[in-house]
Motif scaffolding. Sequence first.
Motif, mmCIF file in Angstrom:
data_model
loop_
_atom_site.group_PDB
_atom_site.id
_atom_site.type_symbol
_atom_site.label_atom_id
_atom_site.label_comp_id
_atom_site.label_asym_id
_atom_site.label_seq_id
_atom_site.Cartn_x
_atom_site.Cartn_y
_atom_site.Cartn_z
ATOM 1 N N PHE A 149 0.826 -1.203 0.000
ATOM 2 C CA PHE A 149 0.000 0.000 0.000
ATOM 3 C C PHE A 149 0.863 1.257 0.000
ATOM 4 C CE2 PHE A 149 -3.461 -2.824 1.185
ATOM 5 C CZ PHE A 149 -4.549 -2.217 0.583
ATOM 6 N N ALA A 150 2.000 1.214 0.699
ATOM 7 C CA ALA A 150 2.886 2.389 0.731
ATOM 8 C C ALA A 150 3.444 2.694 -0.655
ATOM 9 C CB ALA A 150 4.023 2.159 1.726
ATOM 10 N N ILE A 151 3.821 1.649 -1.394
ATOM 11 C CA ILE A 151 4.334 1.861 -2.754
ATOM 12 C C ILE A 151 3.249 2.439 -3.653
ATOM 13 C CG2 ILE A 151 5.062 0.608 -4.826
ATOM 14 C CD1 ILE A 151 6.766 -1.137 -3.106
ATOM 15 N N ALA A 152 2.022 1.934 -3.540
ATOM 16 C CA ALA A 152 0.929 2.448 -4.377
ATOM 17 C C ALA A 152 0.636 3.917 -4.058
ATOM 18 C CB ALA A 152 -0.320 1.599 -4.163
ATOM 19 N N ILE A 153 0.584 4.261 -2.769
ATOM 20 C CA ILE A 153 0.315 5.650 -2.387
ATOM 21 C C ILE A 153 1.447 6.565 -2.841
ATOM 22 C CG2 ILE A 153 0.028 7.192 -0.411
ATOM 23 C CD1 ILE A 153 -1.358 4.860 1.030
ATOM 24 N N ALA A 154 2.692 6.105 -2.709
ATOM 25 C CA ALA A 154 3.832 6.920 -3.145
ATOM 26 C C ALA A 154 3.797 7.160 -4.655
ATOM 27 C CB ALA A 154 5.137 6.235 -2.747
ATOM 28 N N MET A 155 3.410 6.147 -5.421
ATOM 29 C CA MET A 155 3.333 6.310 -6.869
ATOM 30 C C MET A 155 2.231 7.297 -7.257
ATOM 31 S SD MET A 155 3.942 2.437 -8.269
ATOM 32 C CE MET A 155 3.685 2.976 -9.949
ATOM 33 N N ILE A 156 1.084 7.229 -6.584
ATOM 34 C CA ILE A 156 -0.007 8.158 -6.877
ATOM 35 C C ILE A 156 0.410 9.594 -6.556
ATOM 36 C CG2 ILE A 156 -2.338 8.833 -6.201
ATOM 37 C CD1 ILE A 156 -2.941 5.858 -5.768
ATOM 38 N N ILE A 157 1.058 9.783 -5.412
ATOM 39 C CA ILE A 157 1.509 11.130 -5.033
ATOM 40 C C ILE A 157 2.545 11.649 -6.021
ATOM 41 C CG2 ILE A 157 2.749 12.434 -3.261
ATOM 42 C CD1 ILE A 157 1.424 10.642 -1.170
ATOM 43 N N LEU A 158 3.456 10.776 -6.461
ATOM 44 C CA LEU A 158 4.485 11.188 -7.419
ATOM 45 C C LEU A 158 3.871 11.604 -8.754
ATOM 46 C CD1 LEU A 158 7.494 11.452 -8.127
ATOM 47 C CD2 LEU A 158 7.453 9.049 -8.826
ATOM 48 N N VAL A 159 2.899 10.819 -9.227
ATOM 49 C CA VAL A 159 2.243 11.152 -10.491
ATOM 50 C C VAL A 159 1.512 12.488 -10.388
ATOM 51 C CG1 VAL A 159 0.396 10.451 -12.056
ATOM 52 C CG2 VAL A 159 2.076 8.777 -11.289
ATOM 53 N N MET A 160 0.786 12.686 -9.287
ATOM 54 C CA MET A 160 0.069 13.956 -9.110
ATOM 55 C C MET A 160 1.041 15.122 -8.965
ATOM 56 S SD MET A 160 -2.975 12.724 -6.529
ATOM 57 C CE MET A 160 -3.683 14.370 -6.444
ATOM 58 N N TYR A 161 2.166 14.907 -8.295
ATOM 59 C CA TYR A 161 3.161 15.972 -8.124
ATOM 60 C C TYR A 161 3.786 16.373 -9.459
ATOM 61 C CZ TYR A 161 7.379 18.348 -6.486
ATOM 62 O OH TYR A 161 8.389 19.268 -6.272
ATOM 63 N N ILE A 162 3.905 15.422 -10.368
ATOM 64 C CA ILE A 162 4.495 15.746 -11.673
ATOM 65 C C ILE A 162 3.471 16.359 -12.617
ATOM 66 C CG2 ILE A 162 5.551 14.730 -13.736
ATOM 67 C CD1 ILE A 162 6.863 12.663 -11.917
ATOM 68 N N ILE A 163 2.242 15.820 -12.635
ATOM 69 C CA ILE A 163 1.261 16.209 -13.652
ATOM 70 C C ILE A 163 0.533 17.500 -13.300
ATOM 71 C CG2 ILE A 163 -0.904 15.519 -14.742
ATOM 72 C CD1 ILE A 163 0.056 12.674 -14.738
ATOM 73 N N ILE A 164 0.014 17.605 -12.081
ATOM 74 C CA ILE A 164 -0.872 18.725 -11.744
ATOM 75 C C ILE A 164 -0.192 20.088 -11.878
ATOM 76 C CG2 ILE A 164 -2.188 19.777 -9.854
ATOM 77 C CD1 ILE A 164 -3.013 17.004 -8.994
ATOM 78 N N PRO A 165 1.028 20.316 -11.356
ATOM 79 C CA PRO A 165 1.644 21.646 -11.546
ATOM 80 C C PRO A 165 1.885 21.989 -13.020
ATOM 81 C CG PRO A 165 2.759 20.446 -9.788
ATOM 82 C CD PRO A 165 1.863 19.480 -10.471
ATOM 83 N N GLU A 166 2.265 20.996 -13.821
ATOM 84 C CA GLU A 166 2.507 21.265 -15.236
ATOM 85 C C GLU A 166 1.209 21.636 -15.960
ATOM 86 O OE1 GLU A 166 5.313 21.510 -16.637
ATOM 87 O OE2 GLU A 166 6.728 20.513 -15.310
ATOM 88 N N ILE A 167 0.131 20.944 -15.652
ATOM 89 C CA ILE A 167 -1.150 21.271 -16.284
ATOM 90 C C ILE A 167 -1.632 22.645 -15.849
ATOM 91 C CG2 ILE A 167 -3.591 20.607 -16.367
ATOM 92 C CD1 ILE A 167 -2.766 17.733 -16.284
ATOM 93 N N ALA A 168 -1.468 22.974 -14.559
ATOM 94 C CA ALA A 168 -1.855 24.308 -14.087
ATOM 95 C C ALA A 168 -1.030 25.389 -14.776
ATOM 96 C CB ALA A 168 -1.684 24.385 -12.567
ATOM 97 N N SER A 169 0.275 25.137 -14.940
ATOM 98 C CA SER A 169 1.127 26.104 -15.631
ATOM 99 C C SER A 169 0.715 26.269 -17.088
ATOM 100 C CB SER A 169 2.581 25.648 -15.556
ATOM 101 O OG SER A 169 3.426 26.495 -16.307
ATOM 102 N N ALA A 170 0.349 25.149 -17.743
ATOM 103 C CA ALA A 170 -0.061 25.222 -19.146
ATOM 104 C C ALA A 170 -1.357 26.017 -19.302
ATOM 105 C CB ALA A 170 -0.231 23.822 -19.704
ATOM 106 N N PHE A 171 -2.317 25.805 -18.410
ATOM 107 C CA PHE A 171 -3.565 26.560 -18.504
ATOM 108 C C PHE A 171 -3.344 28.035 -18.162
ATOM 109 C CE2 PHE A 171 -5.698 22.453 -18.476
ATOM 110 C CZ PHE A 171 -6.723 22.704 -19.384
ATOM 111 N N GLY A 172 -2.369 28.324 -17.268
ATOM 112 C CA GLY A 172 -2.028 29.725 -17.018
ATOM 113 C C GLY A 172 -1.462 30.397 -18.253
ATOM 114 N N VAL A 173 -0.582 29.663 -18.965
ATOM 115 C CA VAL A 173 -0.043 30.207 -20.224
ATOM 116 C C VAL A 173 -1.151 30.386 -21.246
ATOM 117 C CG1 VAL A 173 1.491 29.691 -22.165
ATOM 118 C CG2 VAL A 173 2.251 29.253 -19.827
ATOM 119 N N LEU A 174 -2.064 29.431 -21.302
ATOM 120 C CA LEU A 174 -3.179 29.513 -22.246
ATOM 121 C C LEU A 174 -4.070 30.711 -21.940
ATOM 122 C CD1 LEU A 174 -4.366 27.836 -24.610
ATOM 123 C CD2 LEU A 174 -5.863 26.758 -22.938
#
Length: 405
Positions: free
Chosen positions: A86-111
């Motif tokens: 469970f720790a590995i699964a939670i860490a992977m989910i947090i890592l994916v969200m940490y990588i994707i969400i800021p980049e998408i927010a930055s892209a929509f800000g540029v847009l």
Amino acid sequence: MNKTDVKHYIFIAMLAIAVIVISQNFSVLASFISLVLGALKPLVIGFMIAYIFNIIMKFFEKHYFPKSNSRAAALTRRPVCMVCAFAIAIAMIILVMYIIIPEIASAFGVLYDEIPPAFTSAKDFVMGKLNEYPEIQEQISTVEFDWANIAEKASKILTSGLAGILSSAMGIIGGLTSAVTNLVLGIIFAIYLLLRKDKLFRDGNRIRKACFSEEFNEKFSRVFHTANETFQSFFVGQFVEAIILGTLCFIGMKILKLPYAAMSGTLVGVTAFIPIVGAFFGAGISAFIILTESPMQALIFLIFLIILQQFEGNIIYPKVVGGTVGLPSIWTLAAVTLGGGLFGIFGMILGVPLAGTLYKLSFHALEKKESELGIATPDDKKQAKLPKPQKTANPQKPKKVSRKK
């Protein structure tokens, strides 16, 4: 008529009555089935979570003091391995969200920052080309991109439809609450299954042996082992294939100096869990976000990903996933299409291993039937065509010459 015939005809009559009653009250039956499935949804979610996490747990259990026979190791093996999974699964989910969400927010800000200047530039360009048509130029010049006016109109629309929006919001909140509740109950049920899986298997085998015939138990064991092997191979292979595809996408984007490399590689890898079409979903979202930086770079990214998909589909996927599931490409596409149409994303994911299981079982039954009828199978024909190894004659040993004294 003897008693056997009477029971046979009574069974047929009862079956006919049941069919008539069901056909006349089909809506009531559909509502009842929907209610039962809704009540069983947390259990189904928990079973799916337990099955996937059991694959990770078995890996840890093989490496958690495997040679130790102490009582402490036996008591702590299952809980520790489950916590690690469970720790590995939670860490992977947090890592994916940490990588994707800021980049998408930055892209929509540029847009958001780029749309008004782009609209003004386009309007000026069109007006420059329409100098020969002053009437059209005058109409275009009156067009303004006013955020305040748009916000005012939007507020009026929201005010007029406040009741509908509130009801929709309540529906969304209710649906979200139900989804979270089902997920929490499913996780609790999965934890129970993982902690008690050995006892549950033993009890199930005892009930099966006591209540059913040996022939049925043999068929059930064959089906269960085939399905279990196919599903586990599919999930492991799909996970490895998604990591490879996401890593190759990230490396290729870094070499081509394309923006949002980490976000695009992660998004393509995550969506690659959906067979065949998943990576294209991630590619579409990534291309749209790259488009905010440069249309030419978005085009280069799409060309690169199409080439990468061809390499992955023809070389990586058959080696990593195709050989384990044993399903031809045409049936894989059919399973994804049918599963997605019936059950959405989960149907697209589970359709391939389910079709692979049915494919293996059907061919096993076909080979068994051909063997009973004495029909030569393709494997037998191949073996017959192979040249038989010729036996070489043993060389004669030289006779021993006796020496006379």
